[in-house]
Write a protein that holds these residues in place. Structure first.
Motif, short mmCIF file in Angstrom:
data_model
loop_
_atom_site.label_atom_id
_atom_site.label_comp_id
_atom_site.label_asym_id
_atom_site.label_seq_id
_atom_site.Cartn_x
_atom_site.Cartn_y
_atom_site.Cartn_z
N VAL A 125 0.75 -1.24 0.01
CA VAL A 125 -0.12 -0.03 -0.03
C VAL A 125 0.88 1.19 -0.13
O VAL A 125 0.60 2.29 -0.50
N GLY A 126 2.01 1.02 0.76
CA GLY A 126 2.99 2.09 0.68
C GLY A 126 3.83 2.30 -0.62
O GLY A 126 4.75 3.26 -0.73
N GLY A 127 3.61 1.56 -1.59
CA GLY A 127 4.59 1.61 -2.84
C GLY A 127 5.55 0.89 -2.98
O GLY A 127 6.32 1.07 -3.85
N TYR A 128 5.66 -0.09 -2.00
CA TYR A 128 7.11 -0.98 -2.16
C TYR A 128 6.88 -2.35 -2.10
O TYR A 128 7.43 -3.34 -1.58
N GLN A 129 5.67 -2.67 -2.88
CA GLN A 129 5.12 -4.27 -3.06
C GLN A 129 6.34 -4.97 -3.53
O GLN A 129 6.30 -6.28 -3.54
N LEU A 130 7.13 -4.31 -4.59
CA LEU A 130 8.14 -5.14 -5.43
C LEU A 130 9.20 -5.77 -4.41
O LEU A 130 9.57 -6.86 -4.49
N TYR A 131 9.51 -5.07 -3.45
CA TYR A 131 10.69 -5.45 -2.38
C TYR A 131 10.16 -6.56 -1.64
O TYR A 131 10.69 -7.64 -1.31
N ALA A 132 8.98 -6.36 -1.22
CA ALA A 132 8.24 -7.29 -0.22
C ALA A 132 7.95 -8.63 -1.14
O ALA A 132 8.23 -9.77 -0.42
N SER A 133 7.66 -8.70 -2.31
CA SER A 133 7.41 -9.73 -3.18
C SER A 133 8.59 -10.34 -3.24
O SER A 133 8.66 -11.83 -3.27
N ILE A 134 9.74 -9.82 -3.65
CA ILE A 134 10.94 -10.52 -4.17
C ILE A 134 11.50 -11.18 -2.78
O ILE A 134 11.95 -12.35 -2.72
N ALA A 135 11.33 -10.57 -1.40
CA ALA A 135 11.81 -11.09 -0.31
C ALA A 135 11.05 -12.49 -0.09
O ALA A 135 11.33 -13.64 0.40
N ASN A 136 9.70 -12.24 -0.09
CA ASN A 136 8.72 -13.43 0.32
C ASN A 136 9.23 -14.58 -0.74
O ASN A 136 9.23 -15.78 -0.26
N ILE A 137 9.17 -14.19 -2.11
CA ILE A 137 9.19 -15.40 -2.87
C ILE A 137 10.75 -16.21 -2.86
O ILE A 137 10.78 -17.52 -2.76
N ILE A 138 11.76 -15.54 -2.45
CA ILE A 138 13.03 -16.00 -2.04
C ILE A 138 13.03 -17.08 -0.91
O ILE A 138 13.53 -18.14 -0.75
N MET A 139 12.43 -16.37 0.08
CA MET A 139 12.37 -17.13 1.40
C MET A 139 11.37 -18.21 1.33
O MET A 139 11.79 -19.41 1.87
N LEU A 140 10.32 -18.14 0.69
CA LEU A 140 9.52 -19.28 0.33
C LEU A 140 9.90 -20.57 -0.13
O LEU A 140 9.66 -21.53 0.22
N TRP A 141 10.76 -20.16 -1.45
CA TRP A 141 11.14 -21.26 -1.98
C TRP A 141 12.59 -21.67 -1.27
O TRP A 141 12.84 -22.92 -1.62
N LEU A 173 9.54 -14.33 9.22
CA LEU A 173 8.64 -13.11 9.75
C LEU A 173 10.19 -11.98 10.08
O LEU A 173 9.62 -10.84 10.13
N ALA A 174 11.08 -12.54 10.92
CA ALA A 174 12.04 -11.59 11.10
C ALA A 174 12.57 -10.71 9.88
O ALA A 174 12.80 -9.59 10.15
N VAL A 175 12.94 -11.25 8.80
CA VAL A 175 13.43 -10.35 7.61
C VAL A 175 12.24 -9.60 7.31
O VAL A 175 12.60 -8.35 6.93
N ILE A 176 10.94 -9.81 6.98
CA ILE A 176 9.87 -8.93 6.59
C ILE A 176 9.77 -7.74 7.49
O ILE A 176 9.64 -6.61 7.21
N PHE A 177 9.83 -8.04 8.85
CA PHE A 177 9.86 -7.00 9.89
C PHE A 177 10.96 -6.19 9.58
O PHE A 177 10.66 -4.90 9.96
N THR A 178 11.90 -6.63 9.61
CA THR A 178 13.18 -5.59 9.29
C THR A 178 12.78 -4.91 8.06
O THR A 178 13.33 -3.87 8.10
N MET A 179 12.66 -5.43 7.05
CA MET A 179 12.25 -4.59 5.72
C MET A 179 11.30 -3.37 6.06
O MET A 179 11.35 -2.19 5.77
N PHE A 180 9.96 -3.97 6.79
CA PHE A 180 9.20 -2.82 7.56
C PHE A 180 9.76 -1.66 8.09
O PHE A 180 9.32 -0.50 8.02
N LEU A 181 10.74 -1.75 9.05
CA LEU A 181 11.41 -0.90 9.82
C LEU A 181 12.17 0.06 9.02
O LEU A 181 12.30 1.06 9.23
N LEU A 182 12.81 -0.75 8.02
CA LEU A 182 13.77 0.02 7.28
C LEU A 182 13.39 0.98 6.00
O LEU A 182 14.18 1.87 5.83
N ILE A 183 12.40 0.39 5.43
CA ILE A 183 12.07 1.02 4.13
C ILE A 183 10.88 1.97 4.49
O ILE A 183 10.13 1.63 4.96
N PRO A 184 11.14 3.30 3.93
CA PRO A 184 10.06 4.23 4.06
C PRO A 184 8.84 4.14 3.20
O PRO A 184 8.57 4.76 2.13
#
Length: 504
Positions: free
Chosen positions: A399-415, A448-459
């Motif tokens: 929603v804040g405009g950074y879906q690409l970063y979250a998606s890449i991180a989710n896909i890598i960790m998922l697989w 969860l630790a990786v995504i939460f870190t991204m949430f804290l660091l990305i504006p």
């Protein structure tokens, strides 16, 4: 905190809970269809088909259905990013255009999925269950899965229409009709499924066909509720009658936003299917049946959080669209706190199911299947809690405009964690399925630790609509209005004669 601020916080949580309760009920009812059909088919058995075969076969269709659903989720999340911000900017013509865009993209995706599934069902179901490579053989489960999938797949376009309307209305805080539509769908499914399953002395395959027909009719009923609502009330967010009216600019925005969203959701669905296929090759239909029981409960409870796309869009995206960045951030942290509390309570409920669900609801399953399902239920709540927070944080980033970063991180960790690690554990260790399942659940803590870190660091605070239009909304600052006036002069084009009027 002063009294006024404290009251403001209480009002937020009260509003959020009032919105969340009907959204939650709606999500539960939508996914109750899968749980109910799995429960009913668990009561079927005869000399040819065991309960393990039937649950595994129908459960494999659920995996196919989930892949399609994940793709639709990716599309509607991408569209809701703009719907919510245009709604916050009070640009209702664009809100209606986003409805057109989501509807066309989602129905198109559903039709393509229908063609693929109908033409390749035997290969798809065999790949999920394991075919000749499955431990103990799986011919009966595959036969049931193929027949059920081919009939139930007809519901995909109806699912797309219904889900587009439901998630859009949730994003805008219009939740009463979505609740009614879900209720109509579940009642139809209960009536049809019980009629085919328990009335009359029919053979097993006839009952399986009846369950699939119930799925189609349930989504048809839900869709008709929305169609009647839009035709009668004509809300400001309704799509145009010319549903193919989509500007070139909106196509660009939708494609740009939907690619990472859809890729992320589809990879999630494919990873789940591949993971189940890995377990099938090491445990056969019994392992699949146990996994399907737990995953069906997981999906049912997790449906509570799917409507959170509506909360996130309503409380965060709408504020960003209105340039209230500070308020959007405050709302995001409040939603995170609320979701953590609710998901923790539900995780405890999930844990309590390990002592009674397999034994009570599925008495005809083998002892090994019930034992494995109970073991999985001990650790699935950890995965549930982490997944709920991961999805929410990813939504806020999107929603804040950074879906690409979250998606890449989710896909890598998922697989890497959910698929590769499970495969390597089976291939290079002597661990049993029980311990592989346990490790897979615990690995969610790393994600969860990786995504939460991204949430804290990305504006995560981009306004995606004010700076991209050829005109400025009424709430724009003088500088923004001047910027848009200059752009309008440079990019002056004749009005599109095909644009529907606001009355259509």
């Amino acid at each position: 905190m002063d009294i006024a601020a404290d009251k403001k916080h209480r009002n937020f949580y009260l509003t959020a809970l009032l919105m969340m309760i009907p959204m939650t009920v709606q999500g539960l009812m939508d996914n109750f269809i899968s749980l109910f059909n799995t429960f009913i088919c668990g009561q079927f058995q005869n000399g040819t088909y065991s309960s393990d075969d039937i649950v595994a076969g129908i459960g494999s269709q659920t995996n196919v259905f989930e892949i399609v659903w994940y793709g639709l989720i990716g599309l509607v999340i991408a569209g809701n990013v703009y719907t919510s911000q245009y709604y916050g900017a009070k640009d209702f013509a664009k809100v209606r255009e986003t409805m057109n865009t989501k509807l066309c993209y989602m129905v198109g995706f559903a039709l393509i999925s229908l063609i693929i599934v109908e033409s390749a069902t035997p290969n798809i179901i065999s790949a999920i269950i394991g075919g000749e490579n499955a431990a103990g053989g799986a011919d009966n489960a595959i036969h049931i899965g193929v027949q059920y999938t081919r009939i139930a797949a007809i519901s995909y376009p109806l699912l797309a229409i219904s889900y587009c309307f439901a998630m859009t209305m949730n994003a805008l805080g219009k939740i009463k009709i979505t609740l009614l539509a879900s209720l109509v769908g579940i009642l139809i499914n209960l009536l049809v499924s019980c009629s085919f399953g328990f009335i009359g002395d029919h053979d097993t395959m006839f009952k399986v066909d009846g369950l699939a027909v119930g799925v189609i009719l349930s989504w048809f009923g839900s869709t008709m509720v929305y169609v009647i609502y839009f035709l009668v009330t004509k809300p400001i967010f309704r799509p145009y009658f010319n549903i193919f009216y989509i500007t070139k600019d909106m196509h660009k925005k939708m494609i740009k936003t939907s690619i990472p969203n859809v890729a992320n959701q589809l990879m999630l669905g494919f990873a789940l299917v591949i993971q189940i296929a890995i377990f099938a090759r090491n445990g056969g239909p019994q392992a699949i049946a146990a996994l399907q029981i737990v995953l069906t409960i997981f999906t049912l409870l997790f449906s509570i959080f799917r409507p959170l796309t509506g909360l996130t869009a309503f409380f965060v995206g709408k504020e960003l669209g209105a340039n209230n960045t500070k308020q959007a951030k405050e709302n995001a942290w409040r939603i995170i706190f609320l979701v953590f509390i609710v998901s923790f309570i539900i995780a405890l409920l999930f844990l309590s199911m390990s002592w009674w669900v397999p034994q009570t609801l599925y008495p005809n399953l083998s002892d090994y299947t019930k034992s494995l399902a109970s073991w999985y239920l001990y650790f699935a709540p950890i995965s549930f809690l982490c997944t709920a927070l991961i999805q929410l944080l990813s939504l806020i980033l999107g929603v804040g405009g950074y879906q690409l970063y979250a998606s890449i991180a989710n896909i890598i960790m998922l697989w890497m964690l959910d698929v590769l690690v499970v495969f390597l554990l089976f291939k290079y260790t002597s661990l049993t399925i029980h311990y592989v399942l346990m490790i897979g659940c615990l690995l969610k803590l790393i994600e969860l630790a990786v995504i939460f870190t991204m949430f804290l660091l990305i504006p995560w605070n981009r306004n995606l609509v004010v700076h991209e239009e050829s005109y400025a909304p009424s709430h724009a600052t003088p500088g923004q209005k001047l910027y848009h006036q200059r752009r309008m002069k440079k990019k002056q084009t004749p009005n599109n004669p095909n644009q529907p009027s606001s009355g259509n």
